[in-house]
Design an enzyme around this catalytic site. Structure first.
Site, PDB file in Angstrom:
ATOM      1  N   ASP A  29       0.856  -1.187   0.000  1.00 44.55           N
ATOM      2  CA  ASP A  29       0.000   0.000   0.000  1.00 44.55           C
ATOM      3  C   ASP A  29       0.894   1.240   0.000  1.00 44.55           C
ATOM      4  O   ASP A  29       1.859   1.319   0.765  1.00 44.55           O
ATOM      5  CB  ASP A  29      -0.919  -0.011   1.229  1.00 44.55           C
ATOM      6  CG  ASP A  29      -2.043   0.991   1.103  1.00 44.55           C
ATOM      7  OD1 ASP A  29      -3.205   0.565   1.099  1.00 44.55           O
ATOM      8  OD2 ASP A  29      -1.774   2.212   1.010  1.00 44.55           O
ATOM      9  N   GLU A  88     -12.407   3.377  -1.461  1.00 38.78           N
ATOM     10  CA  GLU A  88     -11.644   4.314  -2.297  1.00 38.78           C
ATOM     11  C   GLU A  88     -11.418   3.777  -3.706  1.00 38.78           C
ATOM     12  O   GLU A  88     -11.693   4.473  -4.683  1.00 38.78           O
ATOM     13  CB  GLU A  88     -10.292   4.575  -1.602  1.00 38.78           C
ATOM     14  CG  GLU A  88      -9.495   5.725  -2.156  1.00 38.78           C
ATOM     15  CD  GLU A  88      -8.117   5.786  -1.511  1.00 38.78           C
ATOM     16  OE1 GLU A  88      -7.136   5.877  -2.256  1.00 38.78           O
ATOM     17  OE2 GLU A  88      -8.024   5.724  -0.268  1.00 38.78           O
ATOM     18  N   HIS A  93      -9.983  -5.674  -3.074  1.00 38.86           N
ATOM     19  CA  HIS A  93      -8.670  -5.810  -2.440  1.00 38.86           C
ATOM     20  C   HIS A  93      -8.815  -6.085  -0.953  1.00 38.86           C
ATOM     21  O   HIS A  93      -9.780  -5.683  -0.314  1.00 38.86           O
ATOM     22  CB  HIS A  93      -7.796  -4.571  -2.666  1.00 38.86           C
ATOM     23  CG  HIS A  93      -8.427  -3.290  -2.241  1.00 38.86           C
ATOM     24  ND1 HIS A  93      -9.345  -2.624  -3.017  1.00 38.86           N
ATOM     25  CD2 HIS A  93      -8.279  -2.549  -1.121  1.00 38.86           C
ATOM     26  CE1 HIS A  93      -9.729  -1.526  -2.395  1.00 38.86           C
ATOM     27  NE2 HIS A  93      -9.104  -1.458  -1.233  1.00 38.86           N
TER      28      HIS A  93
END
Ligand code: AMP
Length: 130
Positions: A29, A88, A93
Site C-alpha cells: 500500500d 476508495e 482488495h
C-alpha cells in the site's frame, strides 16, 4: 476504463510488488499504516471483494494467507491484520497489515517511508513467499 489496480497489474503504473500467482497480485500500500502494509487483489477487475465468485474469492484468500505468512516471517510483528474496506478504489482488495497492537490497525493513520525502504520491505516479504 481500467482501475488503477488493473494498471498496476499490467505494469502501466509502478508498484512495490510482493508476489503474484496466476489469478492474484500483491503489492505494498502506497500509504501504509505500518511497514509492510500490503494489498492483495484479483488480477481480474471486480469492484468489491464480496462480488467475487466463490472460486475467485477462495483463490484470493488462499493467496492472502501465503502473503500473510511471508509478512510474519519477514517483519517484526505480533499479528497480520486482515481488513476489507473498498471505499476508495473500485477493484476488490484485501488489506494485510502487520501489527504489534490493536491500535496499529487505524485507517486514519498513515506513515511515509522512503522509496528504498519500501523496495527493501517488499523484497523481504517476497523472499519469504512459499
Ligand atoms: P480502500 O479502497 O478504502 O480499501 O483504500 C484503498 C487503498 O489503496 C488505500 O489504502 C490506498 O493507500 C491504496 N492505494 C491507492 N492507490 C495506490 C497505489 N497506486 N499503489 C498502492 N496503493 C494504493
Amino acid at each position: 476504463m481500467a482501475s488503477i489496480f488493473s494498471k498496476i497489474v499490467a505494469g502501466e503504473i509502478p508498484c512495490y510488488k510482493v508476489a503474484e500467482d496466476e489469478k492474484n497480485f500483491a503489492f505494498l500500500d502506497i500509504n501504509p499504516m505500518t511497514p509492510g502494509h500490503t494489498l492483495v487483489i484479483p488480477k481480474k477487475e471486480v469492484d468489491y471483494l464480496f462480488d467475487l465468485s466463490d472460486e475467485d474469492y477462495t483463490s484470493l484468500q488462499l493467496f492472502a494467507k501465503r502473503v500473510a505468512l511471508a509478512q510474519k516471517a519477514a517483519l517484526p510483528c505480533a499479528r497480520i491484520a486482515e481488513a476489507v474496506l473498498g471505499m476508495e478504489v473500485p477493484h476488490a482488495h484485501i488489506h494485510l497489515v502487520p501489527i504489534q497492537t490493536e491500535a496499529d490497525l487505524n485507517f486514519r493513520n498513515h506513515i511515509s517511508l522512503p522509496a528504498d525502504e519500501m523496495a527493501s520491505i517488499a523484497a523481504r516479504i517476497a523472499a519469504e513467499m512459499k
